[in-house]
Design an enzyme around this catalytic site. Sequence first.
Site, PDB file in Angstrom:
ATOM      1  N   ALA A  97       0.866  -1.184   0.000  1.00 59.26           N
ATOM      2  CA  ALA A  97       0.000   0.000   0.000  1.00 59.26           C
ATOM      3  C   ALA A  97       0.898   1.228   0.000  1.00 59.26           C
ATOM      4  O   ALA A  97       2.048   1.163   0.456  1.00 59.26           O
ATOM      5  CB  ALA A  97      -0.890  -0.017   1.233  1.00 59.26           C
ATOM      6  N   GLU A 103      -0.448  -9.518  -0.626  1.00 63.67           N
ATOM      7  CA  GLU A 103      -1.892  -9.753  -0.413  1.00 63.67           C
ATOM      8  C   GLU A 103      -2.640  -9.829  -1.750  1.00 63.67           C
ATOM      9  O   GLU A 103      -3.544 -10.646  -1.916  1.00 63.67           O
ATOM     10  CB  GLU A 103      -2.465  -8.641   0.488  1.00 63.67           C
ATOM     11  CG  GLU A 103      -1.969  -8.780   1.929  1.00 63.67           C
ATOM     12  CD  GLU A 103      -2.269  -7.561   2.792  1.00 63.67           C
ATOM     13  OE1 GLU A 103      -1.997  -6.424   2.329  1.00 63.67           O
ATOM     14  OE2 GLU A 103      -2.767  -7.724   3.918  1.00 63.67           O
ATOM     15  N   GLY A 157       0.643  -5.128   0.689  1.00 63.00           N
ATOM     16  CA  GLY A 157      -0.496  -5.250  -0.229  1.00 63.00           C
ATOM     17  C   GLY A 157      -0.136  -5.978  -1.518  1.00 63.00           C
ATOM     18  O   GLY A 157      -1.024  -6.528  -2.186  1.00 63.00           O
ATOM     19  N   GLU A 176       4.240  -4.906   7.491  1.00 59.93           N
ATOM     20  CA  GLU A 176       3.401  -3.916   8.192  1.00 59.93           C
ATOM     21  C   GLU A 176       3.799  -3.665   9.637  1.00 59.93           C
ATOM     22  O   GLU A 176       3.759  -2.527  10.108  1.00 59.93           O
ATOM     23  CB  GLU A 176       1.922  -4.333   8.122  1.00 59.93           C
ATOM     24  CG  GLU A 176       1.295  -4.193   6.739  1.00 59.93           C
ATOM     25  CD  GLU A 176       1.512  -5.395   5.829  1.00 59.93           C
ATOM     26  OE1 GLU A 176       2.291  -6.297   6.203  1.00 59.93           O
ATOM     27  OE2 GLU A 176       0.906  -5.428   4.747  1.00 59.93           O
TER      28      GLU A 176
HETATM   29  N1  COA Z   1       4.618   3.252  -0.506  1.00 66.21           N
HETATM   30  C1  COA Z   1       5.053   4.429  -0.988  1.00 66.21           C
HETATM   31  N2  COA Z   1       6.237   4.575  -1.617  1.00 66.21           N
HETATM   32  C2  COA Z   1       7.001   3.481  -1.772  1.00 66.21           C
HETATM   33  C3  COA Z   1       6.610   2.216  -1.290  1.00 66.21           C
HETATM   34  C4  COA Z   1       5.349   2.127  -0.634  1.00 66.21           C
HETATM   35  N3  COA Z   1       4.879   0.967  -0.177  1.00 66.21           N
HETATM   36  N4  COA Z   1       7.596   1.331  -1.571  1.00 66.21           N
HETATM   37  C5  COA Z   1       8.546   2.012  -2.200  1.00 66.21           C
HETATM   38  N5  COA Z   1       8.210   3.308  -2.331  1.00 66.21           N
HETATM   39  C6  COA Z   1       8.982   4.385  -2.971  1.00 66.21           C
HETATM   40  C7  COA Z   1      10.139   4.836  -2.097  1.00 66.21           C
HETATM   41  O1  COA Z   1       9.701   5.748  -1.134  1.00 66.21           O
HETATM   42  C8  COA Z   1      11.061   5.438  -3.130  1.00 66.21           C
HETATM   43  O2  COA Z   1      10.586   6.729  -3.446  1.00 66.21           O
HETATM   44  P1  COA Z   1      11.609   7.978  -3.578  1.00 66.21           P
HETATM   45  O3  COA Z   1      12.485   7.593  -4.744  1.00 66.21           O
HETATM   46  O4  COA Z   1      10.703   9.131  -3.847  1.00 66.21           O
HETATM   47  O5  COA Z   1      12.362   8.022  -2.300  1.00 66.21           O
HETATM   48  C9  COA Z   1      10.837   4.577  -4.362  1.00 66.21           C
HETATM   49  O6  COA Z   1       9.602   3.885  -4.135  1.00 66.21           O
HETATM   50  C10 COA Z   1      11.912   3.535  -4.553  1.00 66.21           C
HETATM   51  O7  COA Z   1      12.048   2.808  -3.330  1.00 66.21           O
HETATM   52  P2  COA Z   1      13.461   2.583  -2.579  1.00 66.21           P
HETATM   53  O8  COA Z   1      13.149   2.308  -1.150  1.00 66.21           O
HETATM   54  O9  COA Z   1      14.389   3.700  -2.875  1.00 66.21           O
HETATM   55  O10 COA Z   1      13.957   1.283  -3.334  1.00 66.21           O
HETATM   56  P3  COA Z   1      14.876   0.119  -2.739  1.00 66.21           P
HETATM   57  O11 COA Z   1      15.207  -0.766  -3.885  1.00 66.21           O
HETATM   58  O12 COA Z   1      15.993   0.668  -1.942  1.00 66.21           O
HETATM   59  O13 COA Z   1      13.917  -0.675  -1.722  1.00 66.21           O
HETATM   60  C11 COA Z   1      11.863  -1.743  -1.046  1.00 66.21           C
HETATM   61  C12 COA Z   1      12.795  -1.355  -2.210  1.00 66.21           C
HETATM   62  C13 COA Z   1      10.606  -2.319  -1.675  1.00 66.21           C
HETATM   63  C14 COA Z   1      12.556  -2.817  -0.170  1.00 66.21           C
HETATM   64  C15 COA Z   1      11.538  -0.507  -0.189  1.00 66.21           C
HETATM   65  O14 COA Z   1      11.108   0.527  -1.045  1.00 66.21           O
HETATM   66  C16 COA Z   1      10.475  -0.737   0.851  1.00 66.21           C
HETATM   67  O15 COA Z   1      10.783  -1.277   1.899  1.00 66.21           O
HETATM   68  N6  COA Z   1       9.237  -0.312   0.548  1.00 66.21           N
HETATM   69  C17 COA Z   1       8.132  -0.397   1.493  1.00 66.21           C
HETATM   70  C18 COA Z   1       7.606  -1.796   1.548  1.00 66.21           C
HETATM   71  C19 COA Z   1       6.504  -1.889   2.571  1.00 66.21           C
HETATM   72  O16 COA Z   1       6.707  -1.667   3.757  1.00 66.21           O
HETATM   73  N7  COA Z   1       5.311  -2.233   2.092  1.00 66.21           N
HETATM   74  C20 COA Z   1       4.165  -2.435   2.944  1.00 66.21           C
HETATM   75  C21 COA Z   1       3.389  -1.194   3.094  1.00 66.21           C
HETATM   76  S1  COA Z   1       2.024  -1.454   4.195  1.00 66.21           S
END
Ligand code: COA
Length: 260
Positions: free
Chosen positions: A66, A114, A111, A134
């Site tokens: 999400a 999910e 999500g 989460e």
């Molecule tokens: N919601 C909003 N933005 C998100 C996102 C999410 N769930 N997942 C990634 N992004 C955004 C990041 O903020 C980043 O934006 P920016 O460039 O403006 O800073 C962009 O996507 C790229 O992500 P980044 O974290 O730089 O890539 P990465 O390869 O280093 O890491 C992940 C990838 C997926 C491991 C990491 O982005 C992450 O942990 N995301 C959240 C996952 C999460 O907790 N999901 C459950 C949500 S309830």
Amino acid sequence: MEKEFVRCQIEEGIAVVTIDNQPALNALNQPTLAQLDQIFEALAGDLEVKSVIITGGGEKSFVAGADISEFNQVKGDSTAAFMARGQRIFDKIEAFDRPVIAAINGFALGGGNELAMCCDIRIAAENAIFGQPEVSLGIIPGYGGTQRLPRLIGAGKAKEIIFADERINAQEALRIGLVQKVVPKGQAVEEAKKLLKKINNKGPVAIKMAKKAINEGLAMSLRGGLDLEAQCQSVCFATEDKDEGARAFIEKRPANFKGK
Ligand code: COA
């Protein structure tokens, strides 16, 4: 005009639905969820579509969860409505009356995992990473993760993944039964198409009834599920396709199913 976050391409009876929200790794913001909902509404009415693939745009992510940037707007009374909306859309995908395959081409977190779990079959590229992060954000999975993950892989493993925010790779996901197949990077959609071409040749009513019996039966007692199976079988036995299937077998030729 609103940005297009979800696109749909239909070819040979297979709809490929691509979630593409860059640079946010296909995070599910509210417009993305609304577009996904609208696309499934349209697909439900399009009887040329025999099956669906859901995948992510770009090479790195299926869906990274999400959209965390929207969380600050969700407070108090609005929380229940926010969750119910996502759950309703995911339920709709799960109950779609034709097969839906998740082609998981990268991160399937929160999500994203999910959404994949609402699909009938999951095919992962070898770079896919799965998890329910989460609790690291101080919340719990809210689009079905606490319910569908333990049903798919058992409560102990689901709790390990959810409580500790354990991320698992594609091979581990295959080992625990979260996905059904792992393929080289970039091949998940092609592999899903290959499988769907096989499925699309079978009796459409039979596939629909098998899906209904399995999905709805899982929420019932064994006796209730067996009764449902018998009802679904009665629907199949009343079709012309059932006669065609038996005739084709005897005549040693492929069946020409009509879906009725
Ligand atoms: N919601 C909003 N933005 C998100 C996102 C999410 N769930 N997942 C990634 N992004 C955004 C990041 O903020 C980043 O934006 P920016 O460039 O403006 O800073 C962009 O996507 C790229 O992500 P980044 O974290 O730089 O890539 P990465 O390869 O280093 O890491 C992940 C990838 C997926 C491991 C990491 O982005 C992450 O942990 N995301 C959240 C996952 C999460 O907790 N999901 C459950 C949500 S309830």
